[in-house]
Design a protein around this motif. Structure first.
Motif, PDB file in Angstrom:
ATOM      1  N   VAL A  37      11.394   4.025  -8.306  1.00 55.60           N
ATOM      2  CA  VAL A  37      12.578   3.164  -8.259  1.00 55.60           C
ATOM      3  C   VAL A  37      13.843   4.003  -8.134  1.00 55.60           C
ATOM      4  O   VAL A  37      14.726   3.713  -7.323  1.00 55.60           O
ATOM      5  CB  VAL A  37      12.636   2.266  -9.517  1.00 55.60           C
ATOM      6  N   ARG A  38      13.937   5.055  -8.912  1.00 49.86           N
ATOM      7  CA  ARG A  38      15.156   5.869  -8.911  1.00 49.86           C
ATOM      8  C   ARG A  38      15.359   6.575  -7.578  1.00 49.86           C
ATOM      9  O   ARG A  38      16.489   6.793  -7.147  1.00 49.86           O
ATOM     10  CB  ARG A  38      15.100   6.886 -10.046  1.00 49.86           C
ATOM     11  N   SER A  39      14.259   6.952  -6.933  1.00 48.56           N
ATOM     12  CA  SER A  39      14.376   7.650  -5.643  1.00 48.56           C
ATOM     13  C   SER A  39      14.641   6.690  -4.490  1.00 48.56           C
ATOM     14  O   SER A  39      14.974   7.116  -3.392  1.00 48.56           O
ATOM     15  CB  SER A  39      13.102   8.440  -5.361  1.00 48.56           C
ATOM     16  N   GLY A  40      14.472   5.385  -4.753  1.00 50.70           N
ATOM     17  CA  GLY A  40      14.670   4.406  -3.689  1.00 50.70           C
ATOM     18  C   GLY A  40      13.414   4.096  -2.924  1.00 50.70           C
ATOM     19  O   GLY A  40      13.436   3.275  -2.002  1.00 50.70           O
ATOM     20  N   ARG A  41      12.278   4.729  -3.254  1.00 50.40           N
ATOM     21  CA  ARG A  41      11.033   4.429  -2.564  1.00 50.40           C
ATOM     22  C   ARG A  41      10.587   3.001  -2.831  1.00 50.40           C
ATOM     23  O   ARG A  41      10.041   2.336  -1.958  1.00 50.40           O
ATOM     24  CB  ARG A  41       9.960   5.441  -2.986  1.00 50.40           C
ATOM     25  N   ARG A  44      15.120  -2.305  -4.649  1.00 48.32           N
ATOM     26  CA  ARG A  44      15.492  -3.358  -5.589  1.00 48.32           C
ATOM     27  C   ARG A  44      14.993  -4.704  -5.089  1.00 48.32           C
ATOM     28  O   ARG A  44      15.157  -5.044  -3.931  1.00 48.32           O
ATOM     29  CB  ARG A  44      17.007  -3.382  -5.760  1.00 48.32           C
ATOM     30  N   GLY A  45      14.379  -5.444  -5.979  1.00 51.24           N
ATOM     31  CA  GLY A  45      13.828  -6.747  -5.632  1.00 51.24           C
ATOM     32  C   GLY A  45      12.404  -6.687  -5.119  1.00 51.24           C
ATOM     33  O   GLY A  45      11.796  -7.732  -4.880  1.00 51.24           O
ATOM     34  N   ALA A  46      11.843  -5.487  -4.941  1.00 57.59           N
ATOM     35  CA  ALA A  46      10.483  -5.363  -4.415  1.00 57.59           C
ATOM     36  C   ALA A  46       9.479  -5.889  -5.439  1.00 57.59           C
ATOM     37  O   ALA A  46       9.609  -5.661  -6.643  1.00 57.59           O
ATOM     38  CB  ALA A  46      10.167  -3.908  -4.082  1.00 57.59           C
ATOM     39  N   VAL A  77      14.491  -1.360 -15.697  1.00 56.79           N
ATOM     40  CA  VAL A  77      14.009  -0.878 -14.406  1.00 56.79           C
ATOM     41  C   VAL A  77      13.281  -2.001 -13.662  1.00 56.79           C
ATOM     42  O   VAL A  77      13.420  -2.153 -12.449  1.00 56.79           O
ATOM     43  CB  VAL A  77      13.077   0.337 -14.593  1.00 56.79           C
ATOM     44  N   LEU A  78      12.497  -2.793 -14.424  1.00 58.24           N
ATOM     45  CA  LEU A  78      11.764  -3.913 -13.843  1.00 58.24           C
ATOM     46  C   LEU A  78      12.247  -5.205 -14.481  1.00 58.24           C
ATOM     47  O   LEU A  78      12.905  -5.203 -15.521  1.00 58.24           O
ATOM     48  CB  LEU A  78      10.251  -3.757 -14.081  1.00 58.24           C
ATOM     49  N   ALA A  91      19.508  -4.471 -10.615  1.00 51.80           N
ATOM     50  CA  ALA A  91      20.453  -3.443 -11.051  1.00 51.80           C
ATOM     51  C   ALA A  91      19.713  -2.193 -11.524  1.00 51.80           C
ATOM     52  O   ALA A  91      20.205  -1.458 -12.380  1.00 51.80           O
ATOM     53  CB  ALA A  91      21.338  -3.990 -12.168  1.00 51.80           C
ATOM     54  N   ALA A  92      18.527  -1.962 -10.961  1.00 44.48           N
ATOM     55  CA  ALA A  92      17.744  -0.794 -11.372  1.00 44.48           C
ATOM     56  C   ALA A  92      18.505   0.488 -11.069  1.00 44.48           C
ATOM     57  O   ALA A  92      19.172   0.606 -10.037  1.00 44.48           O
ATOM     58  CB  ALA A  92      16.398  -0.784 -10.644  1.00 44.48           C
ATOM     59  N   PRO A  93      18.426   1.493 -11.963  1.00 45.34           N
ATOM     60  CA  PRO A  93      19.161   2.742 -11.737  1.00 45.34           C
ATOM     61  C   PRO A  93      18.620   3.505 -10.540  1.00 45.34           C
ATOM     62  O   PRO A  93      17.429   3.455 -10.247  1.00 45.34           O
ATOM     63  CB  PRO A  93      18.928   3.512 -13.036  1.00 45.34           C
ATOM     64  N   ARG A  94      19.496   4.177  -9.859  1.00 42.95           N
ATOM     65  CA  ARG A  94      19.124   4.985  -8.702  1.00 42.95           C
ATOM     66  C   ARG A  94      19.701   6.382  -8.872  1.00 42.95           C
ATOM     67  O   ARG A  94      20.744   6.571  -9.500  1.00 42.95           O
ATOM     68  CB  ARG A  94      19.696   4.387  -7.409  1.00 42.95           C
ATOM     69  N   VAL A  95      19.010   7.353  -8.271  1.00 40.66           N
ATOM     70  CA  VAL A  95      19.544   8.713  -8.212  1.00 40.66           C
ATOM     71  C   VAL A  95      20.576   8.753  -7.104  1.00 40.66           C
ATOM     72  O   VAL A  95      20.273   8.396  -5.957  1.00 40.66           O
ATOM     73  CB  VAL A  95      18.429   9.735  -7.930  1.00 40.66           C
ATOM     74  N   PRO A  96      21.815   9.143  -7.381  1.00 40.88           N
ATOM     75  CA  PRO A  96      22.835   9.132  -6.326  1.00 40.88           C
ATOM     76  C   PRO A  96      22.457  10.072  -5.197  1.00 40.88           C
ATOM     77  O   PRO A  96      22.025  11.196  -5.426  1.00 40.88           O
ATOM     78  CB  PRO A  96      24.100   9.610  -7.048  1.00 40.88           C
ATOM     79  N   LYS A  97      22.617   9.584  -3.975  1.00 44.46           N
ATOM     80  CA  LYS A  97      22.308  10.383  -2.790  1.00 44.46           C
ATOM     81  C   LYS A  97      23.485  11.271  -2.432  1.00 44.46           C
ATOM     82  O   LYS A  97      24.634  10.945  -2.694  1.00 44.46           O
ATOM     83  CB  LYS A  97      21.966   9.468  -1.602  1.00 44.46           C
ATOM     84  N   GLU A  98      23.157  12.407  -1.807  1.00 45.61           N
ATOM     85  CA  GLU A  98      24.208  13.307  -1.359  1.00 45.61           C
ATOM     86  C   GLU A  98      24.976  12.656  -0.219  1.00 45.61           C
ATOM     87  O   GLU A  98      24.445  11.859   0.552  1.00 45.61           O
ATOM     88  CB  GLU A  98      23.602  14.632  -0.888  1.00 45.61           C
ATOM     89  N   ALA A  99      26.243  12.986  -0.141  1.00 46.71           N
ATOM     90  CA  ALA A  99      27.075  12.426   0.919  1.00 46.71           C
ATOM     91  C   ALA A  99      26.539  12.853   2.284  1.00 46.71           C
ATOM     92  O   ALA A  99      26.082  13.979   2.463  1.00 46.71           O
ATOM     93  CB  ALA A  99      28.523  12.899   0.760  1.00 46.71           C
TER      94      ALA A  99
END
Length: 233
Positions: A37-41, A44-46, A77-78, A91-99
């Motif tokens: 979830v945090r990596s975006g794999r 949200r909503g999956a 998270v779920l 509103a699950a937490p995500r690891v911020p991606k680099e610009a």
């Protein structure tokens, strides 16, 4: 479940693995889902598999999965309610991606090889043809077929070659490749088996062609080109 063997989920979007000796199974499930979830794999909503389905997939008791799901629901998270399924929280937490790196302005004309003008792709006609083909396919045609290419496709190509190109072609002599690179690789292997040792390639030309030829056991020899193409003299 075999305790000395790593177990993986069958669902490619989940990609959980339980490894003996790597901690309690419910903690491994929590960690795997949390990271996905945090990596975006896992978006949200999956929707997630039911506890019973995931337990059967991993070879553990349903209670192990229920414990992991309950903990992740408590963390936000779920989300889920009994009877309605379990989902990744909105509103699950995500690891911020680099610009994203700053890119240069798009060129007016792109002359790089392998970069056609994709705006000209016939989306409507392609979609219509794809839908028609899917409606006519039988169950057996959805599996791996003849490595030489679908017989129907080879017959259509042979008919087209005769009607438009005035070439007499037998469908049995046609091989369908997934692109130029595969076609060159197949051809190079055939030439190598027939005794060829060197092959001429255009210079300048695509830099990857020489490597494809080398992998087939042939020596690529660069040949200059002029306004008429490769210089055969």
């Amino acid at each position: 479940m075999q305790k000395n063997r790593t177990t993986f989920t069958a669902q490619p979007e989940i990609l959980l693995a339980l490894r003996p000796g790597a901690g309690a199974f419910h903690l491994q499930i929590e960690r795997g889902l949390r990271d996905a979830v945090r990596s975006g794999r896992l978006r949200r909503g999956a929707a997630l598999p039911s506890t019973r389905e995931l337990a059967r997939d991993l070879g553990v008791s349903r209670g192990v999965v229920v414990e992991a799901y309950d903990q992740l629901i408590a963390e936000g998270v779920l989300t889920g309610r009994r009877g309605s399924g379990t989902y990744v929280a909105a509103a699950a937490p995500r690891v911020p991606k680099e610009a994203a790196p700053v890119t240069q302005a798009a060129a007016r004309y792109d002359f790089r090889p392998g970069h056609p003008d994709l705006r000209l792709f016939p989306r409507v006609a392609f979609g219509r043809a794809a839908r028609a083909a899917l409606r006519s396919l039988g169950p057996s045609q959805l599996a791996y077929g003849d490595p030489q290419g679908a017989p129907e496709l080879r017959e259509a190509l042979a008919e087209y070659a005769g009607r438009v190109r005035h070439v007499v072609a037998d469908p049995r002599d046609i091989i369908v490749c997934n692109g130029f690179a595969q076609a060159l690789g197949v051809l190079s292997h055939v030439l190598r088996r027939r005794g060829a040792r060197r092959i001429g390639i255009e210079d300048p030309g695509h830099p990857g062609l020489g490597e494809i030829v080398r992998q087939a056991g042939l020596e690529p020899v660069r040949v200059a080109v002029d306004e008429r193409g490769l210089r055969v003299d």
